[in-house]
Design a protein around this motif. Structure first.
Motif, PDB file in Angstrom:
ATOM      1  N   MET A 171       0.867  -1.177   0.000  1.00 42.04           N
ATOM      2  CA  MET A 171       0.000   0.000   0.000  1.00 42.04           C
ATOM      3  C   MET A 171       0.904   1.226   0.000  1.00 42.04           C
ATOM      4  O   MET A 171       1.922   1.253   0.694  1.00 42.04           O
ATOM      5  N   THR A 172       0.529   2.234  -0.769  1.00 39.84           N
ATOM      6  CA  THR A 172       1.318   3.461  -0.881  1.00 39.84           C
ATOM      7  C   THR A 172       0.479   4.641  -0.395  1.00 39.84           C
ATOM      8  O   THR A 172      -0.654   4.809  -0.858  1.00 39.84           O
ATOM      9  N   PRO A 173       1.024   5.450   0.533  1.00 41.69           N
ATOM     10  CA  PRO A 173       0.253   6.611   1.002  1.00 41.69           C
ATOM     11  C   PRO A 173       0.189   7.702  -0.069  1.00 41.69           C
ATOM     12  O   PRO A 173       0.937   7.683  -1.039  1.00 41.69           O
ATOM     13  N   ARG A 174      -0.726   8.631   0.150  1.00 42.21           N
ATOM     14  CA  ARG A 174      -0.909   9.796  -0.725  1.00 42.21           C
ATOM     15  C   ARG A 174      -1.231   9.383  -2.159  1.00 42.21           C
ATOM     16  O   ARG A 174      -0.724   9.957  -3.118  1.00 42.21           O
ATOM     17  N   ARG A 175      -2.070   8.361  -2.289  1.00 46.21           N
ATOM     18  CA  ARG A 175      -2.471   7.870  -3.605  1.00 46.21           C
ATOM     19  C   ARG A 175      -3.987   7.716  -3.656  1.00 46.21           C
ATOM     20  O   ARG A 175      -4.643   7.454  -2.643  1.00 46.21           O
ATOM     21  N   VAL A 176      -4.530   7.843  -4.854  1.00 43.47           N
ATOM     22  CA  VAL A 176      -5.923   7.516  -5.116  1.00 43.47           C
ATOM     23  C   VAL A 176      -5.960   6.051  -5.539  1.00 43.47           C
ATOM     24  O   VAL A 176      -5.175   5.627  -6.394  1.00 43.47           O
ATOM     25  N   TYR A 177      -6.850   5.289  -4.926  1.00 45.40           N
ATOM     26  CA  TYR A 177      -7.093   3.892  -5.286  1.00 45.40           C
ATOM     27  C   TYR A 177      -8.452   3.855  -5.968  1.00 45.40           C
ATOM     28  O   TYR A 177      -9.478   4.064  -5.327  1.00 45.40           O
ATOM     29  N   GLU A 178      -8.436   3.632  -7.277  1.00 43.84           N
ATOM     30  CA  GLU A 178      -9.661   3.677  -8.059  1.00 43.84           C
ATOM     31  C   GLU A 178     -10.089   2.266  -8.452  1.00 43.84           C
ATOM     32  O   GLU A 178      -9.313   1.516  -9.044  1.00 43.84           O
ATOM     33  N   ASP A 210     -28.117 -12.436  -6.732  1.00 47.75           N
ATOM     34  CA  ASP A 210     -29.200 -12.787  -7.665  1.00 47.75           C
ATOM     35  C   ASP A 210     -28.824 -12.525  -9.125  1.00 47.75           C
ATOM     36  O   ASP A 210     -29.678 -12.539 -10.009  1.00 47.75           O
ATOM     37  N   GLY A 211     -27.525 -12.281  -9.391  1.00 46.67           N
ATOM     38  CA  GLY A 211     -27.036 -12.136 -10.769  1.00 46.67           C
ATOM     39  C   GLY A 211     -27.100 -10.738 -11.341  1.00 46.67           C
ATOM     40  O   GLY A 211     -26.772 -10.531 -12.505  1.00 46.67           O
ATOM     41  N   GLY A 212     -27.483  -9.755 -10.539  1.00 47.46           N
ATOM     42  CA  GLY A 212     -27.558  -8.373 -11.012  1.00 47.46           C
ATOM     43  C   GLY A 212     -26.224  -7.647 -10.913  1.00 47.46           C
ATOM     44  O   GLY A 212     -25.226  -8.193 -10.425  1.00 47.46           O
ATOM     45  N   LYS A 213     -26.222  -6.417 -11.392  1.00 51.10           N
ATOM     46  CA  LYS A 213     -25.041  -5.553 -11.346  1.00 51.10           C
ATOM     47  C   LYS A 213     -25.250  -4.453 -10.307  1.00 51.10           C
ATOM     48  O   LYS A 213     -26.384  -4.138  -9.934  1.00 51.10           O
ATOM     49  N   LEU A 214     -24.157  -3.853  -9.873  1.00 52.38           N
ATOM     50  CA  LEU A 214     -24.242  -2.685  -9.000  1.00 52.38           C
ATOM     51  C   LEU A 214     -24.777  -1.503  -9.799  1.00 52.38           C
ATOM     52  O   LEU A 214     -24.496  -1.378 -10.997  1.00 52.38           O
ATOM     53  N   VAL A 215     -25.528  -0.622  -9.150  1.00 50.44           N
ATOM     54  CA  VAL A 215     -26.044   0.563  -9.827  1.00 50.44           C
ATOM     55  C   VAL A 215     -24.878   1.463 -10.244  1.00 50.44           C
ATOM     56  O   VAL A 215     -24.834   1.965 -11.363  1.00 50.44           O
ATOM     57  N   ASN A 216     -23.929   1.671  -9.352  1.00 53.70           N
ATOM     58  CA  ASN A 216     -22.746   2.489  -9.629  1.00 53.70           C
ATOM     59  C   ASN A 216     -21.504   1.666  -9.338  1.00 53.70           C
ATOM     60  O   ASN A 216     -21.387   1.086  -8.258  1.00 53.70           O
ATOM     61  N   SER A 217     -20.573   1.626 -10.271  1.00 49.17           N
ATOM     62  CA  SER A 217     -19.426   0.727 -10.121  1.00 49.17           C
ATOM     63  C   SER A 217     -18.086   1.441  -9.957  1.00 49.17           C
ATOM     64  O   SER A 217     -17.087   0.793  -9.710  1.00 49.17           O
ATOM     65  N   LEU A 218     -18.050   2.750 -10.078  1.00 52.27           N
ATOM     66  CA  LEU A 218     -16.793   3.486  -9.961  1.00 52.27           C
ATOM     67  C   LEU A 218     -16.628   3.995  -8.533  1.00 52.27           C
ATOM     68  O   LEU A 218     -17.532   4.628  -7.983  1.00 52.27           O
ATOM     69  N   VAL A 219     -15.464   3.701  -7.924  1.00 52.33           N
ATOM     70  CA  VAL A 219     -15.152   4.148  -6.567  1.00 52.33           C
ATOM     71  C   VAL A 219     -13.715   4.650  -6.561  1.00 52.33           C
ATOM     72  O   VAL A 219     -12.811   3.962  -7.034  1.00 52.33           O
ATOM     73  N   ALA A 220     -13.499   5.838  -6.014  1.00 51.43           N
ATOM     74  CA  ALA A 220     -12.139   6.381  -5.894  1.00 51.43           C
ATOM     75  C   ALA A 220     -11.897   6.751  -4.432  1.00 51.43           C
ATOM     76  O   ALA A 220     -12.566   7.628  -3.888  1.00 51.43           O
ATOM     77  N   TYR A 221     -10.942   6.058  -3.793  1.00 54.67           N
ATOM     78  CA  TYR A 221     -10.594   6.310  -2.391  1.00 54.67           C
ATOM     79  C   TYR A 221      -9.240   7.006  -2.357  1.00 54.67           C
ATOM     80  O   TYR A 221      -8.262   6.481  -2.875  1.00 54.67           O
ATOM     81  N   HIS A 222      -9.169   8.182  -1.704  1.00 55.64           N
ATOM     82  CA  HIS A 222      -7.889   8.880  -1.564  1.00 55.64           C
ATOM     83  C   HIS A 222      -7.265   8.491  -0.230  1.00 55.64           C
ATOM     84  O   HIS A 222      -7.694   8.947   0.839  1.00 55.64           O
ATOM     85  N   ALA A 223      -6.250   7.647  -0.293  1.00 58.37           N
ATOM     86  CA  ALA A 223      -5.558   7.166   0.912  1.00 58.37           C
ATOM     87  C   ALA A 223      -4.368   8.083   1.195  1.00 58.37           C
ATOM     88  O   ALA A 223      -3.224   7.722   0.957  1.00 58.37           O
ATOM     89  N   HIS A 224      -4.655   9.268   1.708  1.00 58.65           N
ATOM     90  CA  HIS A 224      -3.562  10.191   2.051  1.00 58.65           C
ATOM     91  C   HIS A 224      -2.679   9.548   3.120  1.00 58.65           C
ATOM     92  O   HIS A 224      -1.478   9.467   2.974  1.00 58.65           O
ATOM     93  N   ASN A 225      -3.305   9.085   4.187  1.00 61.18           N
ATOM     94  CA  ASN A 225      -2.590   8.362   5.247  1.00 61.18           C
ATOM     95  C   ASN A 225      -2.967   6.882   5.171  1.00 61.18           C
ATOM     96  O   ASN A 225      -4.072   6.542   4.755  1.00 61.18           O
TER      97      ASN A 225
END
Length: 192
Positions: A157-164, A174-189
Motif C-alpha cells: 500500500m502506498t500513502p498519498r495515492r488515489v485507489y480507483e 441474484d445475478g444483477g449488477k451494482l447501480v454504480n461501479s466506480l469508486v475512488a478512495y484517496h488514501a492520504h494516510n
C-alpha cells in the motif's frame, strides 16, 4: 447512506456520494456516483431532502460556462439498490460493505478488483494529469458468510495515492449488477 455526504456536480448530470473516515488525524475517504444521468440536469449545487427523507430536491445554477437553471426532485422508489454501502481503509487494504449479498465467485476473483493507483501533480497551474500511475489487484480476498462484506488485502500500500476501483464485473447474489461501479478512495494516510 446515513452519515455520508451528497455533492452536486456542476458540469455533469451527476450527484456524488462521499464516504469519509479519519486516518492518522486526517479526514479522507471515497467518492462514487450516487445519481448519474437519468434525466438529471447539470449545475447541481443545492441539495435538500424533504421532511420524509424520501425526496431529494436538487437546485441548478448556470454560471455561463456550465450548468442549468431550475429545480428537480428525485424520489426514492422504496427499493434497496445494489450498491457499495461503505469502504474503509485497513492496514493492508480495504474493507467494503455492500447493501445486498454479492455472488461469492464474482467477488472472490482478484481480477474483478483491479485497482488503478495514482496521484496528481500539485502545482500552481490549473489542472493536472494523473501521475505515478500503476495497477494492482488484491493478493487475498475474504468474503463474509452473508456475502455483504469483503476484505481486500494487497502486498503493498502506498500513502498519498488515489485507489480507483471499477466494480462493473461484480455480480450480486441474484445475478444483477451494482447501480454504480466506480469508486475512488484517496488514501492520504495509511493505517498502521
Amino acid at each position: 447512506f446515513a452519515g455520508q455526504m451528497l455533492i452536486g456536480e456542476m458540469n455533469k448530470p451527476r450527484i456524488i456520494r462521499v464516504i469519509t473516515e479519519k486516518v492518522g488525524g486526517k479526514v479522507q475517504g471515497a467518492c462514487l456516483p450516487f445519481y448519474d444521468g437519468n434525466g438529471l440536469a447539470t449545475g447541481n449545487n443545492r441539495l435538500t431532502f424533504d421532511p420524509s427523507g424520501k425526496t431529494l430536491w436538487v437546485a441548478h445554477s448556470a454560471h455561463g460556462w456550465a450548468g442549468s437553471r431550475g429545480i428537480q426532485k428525485i424520489t426514492w422508489n422504496g427499493k434497496l439498490p445494489p450498491e457499495l454501502l461503505s469502504i474503509n481503509l485497513t492496514p493492508s487494504g480495504f474493507f467494503m460493505n455492500f447493501t445486498v449479498s454479492m455472488d461469492r465467485n464474482s467477488v472472490s476473483n482478484p481480477d474483478h478488483f483491479l485497482t488503478k493507483i495514482y496521484t496528481y501533480k500539485y502545482h500552481q497551474g490549473y489542472g493536472s494529469p494523473q501521475v505515478s500511475k500503476e495497477t494492482s489487484k488484491p493478493a487475498q480476498i475474504t468474503v463474509s458468510e452473508d456475502g455483504k462484506e469483503i476484505s481486500l488485502t494487497y502486498n503493498k500500500m502506498t500513502p498519498r495515492r488515489v485507489y480507483e476501483f471499477n466494480l462493473s464485473s461484480l455480480l450480486t447474489a441474484d445475478g444483477g449488477k451494482l447501480v454504480n461501479s466506480l469508486v475512488a478512495y484517496h488514501a492520504h494516510n495509511l493505517r498502521k
